[in-house]
Design an enzyme around this catalytic site. Sequence first.
Site: not given
Length: 324
Positions: A24-25, A40, A50, A54, A238, A241, A268
């Site tokens: 649970l992101d 805060r 996951g 994803n 990265g 490409g 993903d």
Amino acid sequence: MATGEKGGFRQQAPILTLTLNPALDMATEVAVMRPDEKLRCSDPQLDPGGGGLNVSRAVHLLGGESLALVALGGLTGDRLAELIRREGVMFLGITGPGETRQSLTVNEAATGRQYRFMLPGPVWHDEDQERVFMLLRAAGKPGGFSVISGSQPPGVPVDFPARLASAMAGMRVVMDTSGAALTRAVEHPVPGLEVLRMDGEEAEALAGRALATRADTADFAGELVARGVARKVIVARGSDGSVLAGEGLRIFAKAPKVAVRSKVGAGDSFVGGYVLTLAQGGTEAEALAKGVAAAAAAVMSAATELCRAEDVDRLLPEARVETV
């Protein structure tokens, strides 16, 4: 399933994703990260997360279909299932042990830095693992694509992703893993593995040398293909490409230049775009370009959001493919 155009819709081969350690992101923001203080936070954004899940989310966002096999446990698992339903992703829950894990992403407004806190998942025992193999045998579609992506839960052996891949008889398996599981897949190849994906740092660690140029990366990926590690090997470089090597094939897709907001889900999204394109009958070059454009679109989005189809379509012409 045959590919092609029928009734105005492009048909696709089945796509199955597997996520044994979903999360649970939760994403939020603070003004400044300071130790020993109450910080805060902004209102949190909650998303299902996951690797394999994803990938299924990205496939859905790009207009495709997949079936996500997701291990769920406890109240957090129930909340995660509800979030998946809201997104419209087809999924089948696997009864997992304990409580589904959570993860926290915190953006620091003052600097733009992102901090990612990943909690461990519950420990899996032999009986938990056996349930997965039973479900795979029932859900797998010969000729379709199967994606093994993301971290493996505590308790499974290091060769578990390889055992999962071996259990998917007749399917084209795409593996996107890391750490010890990736090393194991390279040192002890999985027979018939279709695609192995990794990032540049992982590739350099496995190669034992710097891969400074695209040609260097393609050489290493080609070495893995020649050794039978996979039919195709993809290495992400990265912001440059991605390189893909296969038998008689060495191509590179250039990453579009975009402003980076969050790197969560970029890999993903790449896999989702790549696999969906192949499932729709596209070429390797088309699939690599779509994956790179989807990854670029993902880093443009905030927090734990993934790629947006309109961004992918706009960026796709910039993901130019060339021979390496």
